[in-house]
Design a protein around this motif. Structure first.
Motif, PDB file in Angstrom:
ATOM      1  N   CYS A 155       0.862  -1.179   0.000  1.00  0.00           N
ATOM      2  CA  CYS A 155       0.000   0.000   0.000  1.00  0.00           C
ATOM      3  C   CYS A 155       0.901   1.233   0.000  1.00  0.00           C
ATOM      4  N   THR A 156       0.857   1.984  -1.083  1.00  0.00           N
ATOM      5  CA  THR A 156       1.730   3.157  -1.225  1.00  0.00           C
ATOM      6  C   THR A 156       1.057   4.446  -0.777  1.00  0.00           C
ATOM      7  N   ALA A 157      -0.271   4.437  -0.718  1.00  0.00           N
ATOM      8  CA  ALA A 157      -0.996   5.639  -0.263  1.00  0.00           C
ATOM      9  C   ALA A 157      -2.396   5.224   0.160  1.00  0.00           C
ATOM     10  N   ALA A 158      -2.994   6.039   1.046  1.00  0.00           N
ATOM     11  CA  ALA A 158      -4.359   5.766   1.516  1.00  0.00           C
ATOM     12  C   ALA A 158      -5.047   7.085   1.855  1.00  0.00           C
ATOM     13  N   VAL A 179      -6.088  -2.619   7.973  1.00  0.00           N
ATOM     14  CA  VAL A 179      -6.474  -3.321   6.758  1.00  0.00           C
ATOM     15  C   VAL A 179      -5.426  -4.388   6.436  1.00  0.00           C
ATOM     16  N   VAL A 180      -5.903  -5.558   6.051  1.00  0.00           N
ATOM     17  CA  VAL A 180      -5.028  -6.647   5.595  1.00  0.00           C
ATOM     18  C   VAL A 180      -5.297  -6.862   4.111  1.00  0.00           C
ATOM     19  N   VAL A 181      -4.240  -6.729   3.294  1.00  0.00           N
ATOM     20  CA  VAL A 181      -4.334  -6.922   1.851  1.00  0.00           C
ATOM     21  C   VAL A 181      -3.750  -8.292   1.514  1.00  0.00           C
ATOM     22  N   SER A 182      -4.486  -9.084   0.745  1.00  0.00           N
ATOM     23  CA  SER A 182      -4.025 -10.430   0.371  1.00  0.00           C
ATOM     24  C   SER A 182      -4.081 -10.594  -1.133  1.00  0.00           C
TER      25      SER A 182
END
Length: 329
Positions: free
Chosen positions: A162-165, A275-278
């Motif tokens: 994740c580079t930005a949010a 947040v968990v990104v898969s």
């Protein structure tokens, strides 16, 4: 046939020959003396009576010859017995020598057998050690292959970060927008995210902030599109008040008035998102990374002059936990 038998046969033949010759001599003498006996018959019987015993015909006595033959036979038999005894002694000597030689060779055979057993045991130990080292070498080779495979997979695998949010707030929802980048060399498929949001009302001093009230959502999930190698996507998770927050609120007194929590949801000055990104890489291995986000959305002890806005940017609360392999569940 033995020598003894030959000697006996020869002696018997000689005796028969001597008896036959003697009988022939007696017959010839009787024939020659018969006429003179008739002429002298008339000469008185007295004279014949007086000299009858002295004028008997001479006969050959075979006894001395037989005794000499028997003596010769005994000598031959004795010589034969001596020869046989010598032969027996020689045979006994050869048998004794053979037995001694056999005993000697039996001893050396025992020594050779013992040496063979020892050498066989040493060879067996060497074989066992060789098998052990061969197995270790095979294990090391297998580990080397696995490490090489892991390195190759690591070089080819997809890595999503994740580079930005950012966030977007409405009266009934909060949207968390994520910008995800794939820095790997293969596509990332089955990309998904799950997470929850906490809305806080933080007060107090800058040196000692305090959380006056807070309300949390339940976990929300969303599926994203695949990410190409060295590519990026922007997608979002939406948290609704009527669904994600109210279902997560439990009151001990059984009251259904959620006005206090809803006011916190609407007027809270801090958003916290976990947040968990898969995703799955080209080898169909499931990987995931965790993103921890914070955003100040209105006046806060750290930002007293912050004005409320519908949109804003999240800051990473801590460093990302990094990429890890997850269960397929």
């Amino acid at each position: 046939m033995s020598i003894r038998h030959w000697v006996a046969a020869i002696a018997f033949g000689l005796i028969l020959a001597a008896q036959s010759a003697h009988a022939q001599d007696d017959l010839k003498s009787a024939v020659q003396e018969q006429p003179s006996a008739e002429r002298n018959a008339e000469e008185g019987e007295a004279t014949s009576d007086d000299s009858g015993s002295d004028q008997q015909p001479n006969t050959m006595d075979p006894t001395p010859a037989l005794e000499r033959i028997e003596s010769a036979i005994r000598d031959l038999v004795a010589e034969e017995d001596e020869i046989e005894r010598q032969r027996q002694m020689e045979r006994d000597g050869r048998d004794l020598d053979a037995q001694e030689a056999m005993a000697k060779w039996a001893f050396w055979m025992f020594v050779a057998t013992a040496a063979t057993v020892i050498l066989t045991f040493i060879a067996l130990v060497a074989i066992v050690r060789t098998l052990h080292h061969t197995r270790r070498a095979a294990d090391y080779a297998k580990e080397g292959v696995e490490i090489t495979q892991q390195i190759g997979q690591a070089e080819v695998s997809a890595y999503v970060y994740c580079t930005a949010a950012s966030y977007e707030r409405r009266k009934d929802s909060i949207t968390v927008v994520l910008e995800l980048s794939n820095v790997g060399n293969s596509p990332a498929s089955d990309v998904a995210a799950r997470g929850k949001v906490i809305v806080q009302d933080v007060g107090g001093l800058r040196t000692m902030p305090r959380v006056h009230r807070w309300v949390a959502s339940k976990e929300t999930k969303a599926s994203f599109e695949p990410i190409a190698p060295r590519g990026k996507i922007t997608d979002s998770l939406v948290f609704f008040w009527d669904f994600d927050f109210t279902d997560n609120i439990v009151r001990d007194n059984g009251e259904e008035d959620l006005s206090f929590e809803q006011d916190t949801f609407v007027n809270g000055n801090t958003f916290c998102a976990d947040v968990v990104v898969s995703w799955r890489d080209v080898f169909r291995r499931k990987q995931e990374t965790t993103v921890a986000l914070d955003a100040i959305v209105s006046a806060h002890p750290f930002s007293p002059n912050k004005k409320r806005s519908r949109k804003g940017v999240f800051e990473f609360r801590t460093e990302e936990a990094g990429v890890s392999y997850a269960d397929d569940n």
